[in-house]
Design a protein around this motif. Structure first.
Motif, mmCIF file in Angstrom:
data_model
loop_
_atom_site.group_PDB
_atom_site.id
_atom_site.type_symbol
_atom_site.label_atom_id
_atom_site.label_comp_id
_atom_site.label_asym_id
_atom_site.label_seq_id
_atom_site.Cartn_x
_atom_site.Cartn_y
_atom_site.Cartn_z
ATOM 1 N N GLY A 225 4.615 6.743 13.327
ATOM 2 C CA GLY A 225 6.000 6.600 12.880
ATOM 3 C C GLY A 225 6.086 6.284 11.401
ATOM 4 N N GLY A 226 7.243 5.751 10.989
ATOM 5 C CA GLY A 226 7.441 5.377 9.597
ATOM 6 C C GLY A 226 6.934 3.975 9.322
ATOM 7 N N ASP A 227 7.206 3.491 8.101
ATOM 8 C CA ASP A 227 6.786 2.142 7.729
ATOM 9 C C ASP A 227 7.415 1.113 8.667
ATOM 10 N N LYS A 228 6.610 0.172 9.085
ATOM 11 C CA LYS A 228 7.098 -0.905 9.951
ATOM 12 C C LYS A 228 6.369 -2.179 9.578
ATOM 13 N N GLY A 229 7.098 -3.152 9.040
ATOM 14 C CA GLY A 229 6.475 -4.390 8.601
ATOM 15 C C GLY A 229 5.499 -4.104 7.480
ATOM 16 N N TYR A 230 4.255 -4.547 7.651
ATOM 17 C CA TYR A 230 3.250 -4.275 6.619
ATOM 18 C C TYR A 230 2.363 -3.084 6.978
ATOM 19 N N TYR A 231 2.792 -2.290 7.969
ATOM 20 C CA TYR A 231 2.093 -1.049 8.302
ATOM 21 C C TYR A 231 2.883 0.146 7.775
ATOM 22 N N GLN A 232 2.155 1.123 7.256
ATOM 23 C CA GLN A 232 2.767 2.347 6.790
ATOM 24 C C GLN A 232 2.444 3.479 7.756
ATOM 25 N N LYS A 233 3.124 4.590 7.609
ATOM 26 C CA LYS A 233 2.777 5.770 8.395
ATOM 27 C C LYS A 233 1.356 6.177 8.038
ATOM 28 N N GLY A 234 0.572 6.495 9.061
ATOM 29 C CA GLY A 234 -0.827 6.851 8.825
ATOM 30 C C GLY A 234 -1.741 5.722 9.245
ATOM 31 N N SER A 235 -2.822 5.564 8.532
ATOM 32 C CA SER A 235 -3.816 4.551 8.891
ATOM 33 C C SER A 235 -3.241 3.144 8.803
ATOM 34 N N THR A 236 -3.578 2.323 9.787
ATOM 35 C CA THR A 236 -3.116 0.924 9.814
ATOM 36 C C THR A 236 -4.110 -0.023 9.154
ATOM 37 N N GLY A 237 -5.354 0.416 9.005
ATOM 38 C CA GLY A 237 -6.387 -0.472 8.461
ATOM 39 C C GLY A 237 -6.861 -1.529 9.433
ATOM 40 N N ILE A 238 -6.364 -1.471 10.671
ATOM 41 C CA ILE A 238 -6.736 -2.493 11.665
ATOM 42 C C ILE A 238 -8.237 -2.458 11.933
ATOM 43 N N GLY A 239 -8.815 -3.641 11.989
ATOM 44 C CA GLY A 239 -10.243 -3.788 12.252
ATOM 45 C C GLY A 239 -10.923 -4.632 11.208
ATOM 46 N N LEU A 240 -10.602 -4.395 9.947
ATOM 47 C CA LEU A 240 -11.302 -5.125 8.886
ATOM 48 C C LEU A 240 -10.959 -6.607 8.882
ATOM 49 N N ARG A 241 -9.697 -6.956 8.953
ATOM 50 C CA ARG A 241 -9.326 -8.371 8.831
ATOM 51 C C ARG A 241 -9.841 -9.190 10.012
ATOM 52 N N VAL A 242 -9.783 -8.628 11.213
ATOM 53 C CA VAL A 242 -10.282 -9.376 12.373
ATOM 54 C C VAL A 242 -11.795 -9.528 12.289
ATOM 55 N N TYR B 275 0.823 -1.210 0.000
ATOM 56 C CA TYR B 275 0.000 0.000 0.000
ATOM 57 C C TYR B 275 0.858 1.262 0.000
ATOM 58 N N ASP B 276 0.473 2.221 -0.808
ATOM 59 C CA ASP B 276 1.077 3.546 -0.830
ATOM 60 C C ASP B 276 -0.037 4.573 -0.944
ATOM 61 N N CYS B 277 0.011 5.603 -0.128
ATOM 62 C CA CYS B 277 -0.947 6.697 -0.260
ATOM 63 C C CYS B 277 -0.246 7.837 -0.994
ATOM 64 N N ASP B 278 -0.238 7.754 -2.320
ATOM 65 C CA ASP B 278 0.469 8.767 -3.108
ATOM 66 C C ASP B 278 -0.456 9.483 -4.090
ATOM 67 N N LYS B 279 -1.753 9.303 -3.939
ATOM 68 C CA LYS B 279 -2.693 9.874 -4.914
ATOM 69 C C LYS B 279 -2.700 11.397 -4.913
ATOM 70 N N TYR B 280 -2.244 11.994 -3.800
ATOM 71 C CA TYR B 280 -2.256 13.451 -3.726
ATOM 72 C C TYR B 280 -0.906 14.069 -4.096
ATOM 73 N N LYS B 281 0.067 13.240 -4.433
ATOM 74 C CA LYS B 281 1.389 13.736 -4.809
ATOM 75 C C LYS B 281 1.459 14.003 -6.313
ATOM 76 N N THR B 282 2.256 14.993 -6.679
ATOM 77 C CA THR B 282 2.443 15.299 -8.101
ATOM 78 C C THR B 282 3.880 15.070 -8.557
ATOM 79 N N LYS B 283 4.812 14.903 -7.596
ATOM 80 C CA LYS B 283 6.220 14.716 -7.937
ATOM 81 C C LYS B 283 6.762 13.438 -7.312
ATOM 82 N N ASP B 284 7.711 12.852 -7.986
ATOM 83 C CA ASP B 284 8.491 11.719 -7.463
ATOM 84 C C ASP B 284 7.641 10.504 -7.105
ATOM 85 N N LYS B 285 6.461 10.390 -7.710
ATOM 86 C CA LYS B 285 5.604 9.242 -7.399
ATOM 87 C C LYS B 285 6.245 7.931 -7.837
ATOM 88 N N ASP B 286 6.886 7.941 -8.998
ATOM 89 C CA ASP B 286 7.447 6.704 -9.541
ATOM 90 C C ASP B 286 8.717 6.269 -8.820
#
Length: 504
Positions: free
Chosen positions: A475-492, A139-150
């Motif tokens: 914090g920063g990326d850690k394992g399969y979590y990125q900075k920001g929303s963790t998405g925790i709740g749906l899988r459980v 997962y990457d939340c880059d939809k709002y970026k205009t530079k250096d996405k690639d």
């Protein structure tokens, strides 16, 4: 991320990187590795054996293929002691590969079967967990970026290369299911990471409309007038300080005949300034994520519909913005909730429980088999259990045990806090039936929020998830979590519903 199975001679497969898993004190004798090792003059096996710390430190050894095979590079990766490898270590392993290969700007990679060392898990479980780790990490939340996405793009394709004795058709099924569920978990992140000038209550309504269309669900949206007719004055009190119009969103999935539905309710505060009790700098900046509960339940009902689970499920989302203004609700105001109880609003920043009060009461109209709610309700949940574990509370011990088990299986771990009768004393109102805060500051804050909600679920089986600590990674990326929303709740939640449907 797309995940598939590759077949054919391993040396002829076109891919960016071949990842070869190894285990401590266990020889890799899989046919694919033997072929590759022979091509490289047994230098691959020598590299592993000669590095004494390779397995103890879970190291990676990377080499360019130099045209000897069609892949550009080979990665030798240790999973450590095979007796200690479980589903979570496999998720972390796959996530580590995604992170590592991002540095090489790889678009795809292939993992050779690690099942030769996995005697405590069947192949289907192995590939399910690896897929989870890779898809969640991609997962990457880059939809709002205009530079250096690639420049920071992660791999978007993962292939598995199976052993001859592994059941391709069965493994493909679990891979596809894992991709589907984890993709919806990533959608939870996407919605929660969205800025509040875009993700408004109206945006949640449009999101629900798209889900209803894509998944063929029944949709009902209550506007301000219809909510007033329903007596949802707690919800409307929170909304009255904002120019954004509130809504109560209801989605219905019918996957079984003659069964009472389970109702899932998600807090949808698209920005929480705290109202008149304004949040301070250092806390207010991330309050766009106060609708994570809504994101969890909206995406859960979509995932359940795609999985075609044999259950009936209703999703209820109270969507508001909590802002200070000349029309905002004030500390000390008293309102009557939809179930007739009067509420003394002692703190406008305890708004989540107010909107959930009317939403939970609406949930009881379905005479449900159970009610489950998700809310970034209290900062006290972080104080109690940190960010790695979600506190849950409720009225059905068996249901709580099943949810805790689902949390263990998905590693979205939960822990029960008590709802003893004495805790309800703290929310008794002075001028109204109840108040929206508990006792002394800092005293059992998470429980105080839950006992308030308990006032609105009647005698139905009910469990409350307070994801206030686990929903966001500062914090920063850690394992399969990125900075920001963790998405925790749906899988459980999906796992709990899956397990429940299998029992029935």
């Amino acid at each position: 991320m797309d995940v598939a199975i590759k077949t054919g001679p391993i040396e002829h497969i076109e891919t960016g990187t071949i990842v070869i898993p190894f285990f401590k004190n266990l020889e890799n004798v899989t046919e694919s590795f033997v072929v590759l090792d022979k091509i490289f003059g047994e230098s691959l096996s020598h590299a592993v054996h000669e590095d004494e710390g390779f397995h103890d430190n879970s190291r990676l050894f990377t080499t360019l293929s130099l045209g000897k095979v069609h892949a550009k590079r080979i990665v030798l990766a240790s999973l450590g002691d095979p007796k200690e490898v479980n589903a979570e270590k496999l998720r972390a392993f796959a996530a580590k590969m995604v992170s590592c290969l991002q540095n090489y700007h790889e678009k795809d990679f292939i993992i050779l079967s690690p099942c030769y060392g996995m005697h405590n898990m069947v192949p289907e479980e192995v590939y399910y967990a690896l897929t989870e780790g890779a898809v969640l990490a991609s997962y990457d939340c880059d939809k709002y970026k205009t530079k250096d996405k690639d420049k920071s793009k992660k791999p978007n394709k993962l292939y598995f290369y199976l052993d001859n004795n592994e059941n391709k058709s069965e493994i493909l099924k679990v891979i596809q299911k894992s991709v589907l569920i984890c993709s919806y978990s990533n959608k939870v992140k996407d919605l929660a990471n969205g800025p509040s000038n875009i993700v408004t209550p109206g945006y949640l309504v449009q999101t629900a409309k798209k889900i209803a269309s894509d998944c063929k669900l029944k949709l009902k949206v209550f506007d301000e007038r219809s909510m007033r007719r329903e007596g949802m004055n707690c919800l409307l009190a929170v909304a009255q300080g904002s120019v954004q119009k509130p809504a109560l969103i209801v989605l219905e999935y019918k996957g079984a005949k003659g069964k009472q539905p389970i109702v899932i309710v998600g807090k949808g505060v698209t920005f929480d300034a705290g109202g008149i009790n304004l949040k301070p700098t250092g806390y207010i900046e991330t309050m766009k994520e106060d609708m994570t509960g809504a994101s969890v339940v909206l995406n859960t009902i979509a995932a359940v519909a795609q999985l075609k689970l044999p259950i009936n499920l209703v999703c209820v989302v109270p969507a508001v913005e909590n802002m200070p203004s000349g029309t905002a609700v004030k500390p000390g105001d008293i309102v009557k909730s939809a179930n007739g109880k009067t509420v003394e609003i002692m703190n406008t920043d305890a708004e989540g429980r107010l909107i959930l009060a009317d939403a939970l009461n609406y949930a009881t109209k379905y005479k449900p088999a159970a009610i489950i709610d998700f809310a970034t309700l209290t900062g006290a949940s972080f104080v109690a259990l940190g960010k790695t574990t979600t506190p849950i509370m409720g009225t059905d011990p068996a249901m709580i045990d099943q949810i805790i088990q689902a949390g263990k299986e998905t590693y979205e771990r939960c822990w029960e806090l008590p709802l003893f009768d004495e805790y309800s004393e703290a929310i008794k109102g002075d001028l109204a039936d109840i108040k929206n805060v508990g006792g002394a500051k800092g005293e059992a804050g998470t429980i105080a929020g839950a006992v308030f909600l308990k006032e609105f679920v009647d005698d139905y089986h009910w469990v409350h998830f307070d994801i206030g600590g686990s929903s966001w990674n500062h914090g920063g990326d850690k394992g399969y979590y990125q900075k920001g929303s963790t998405g925790i709740g749906l899988r459980v939640l999906v796992r709990y519903l899956e397990n429940l449907s299998h029992k029935e």
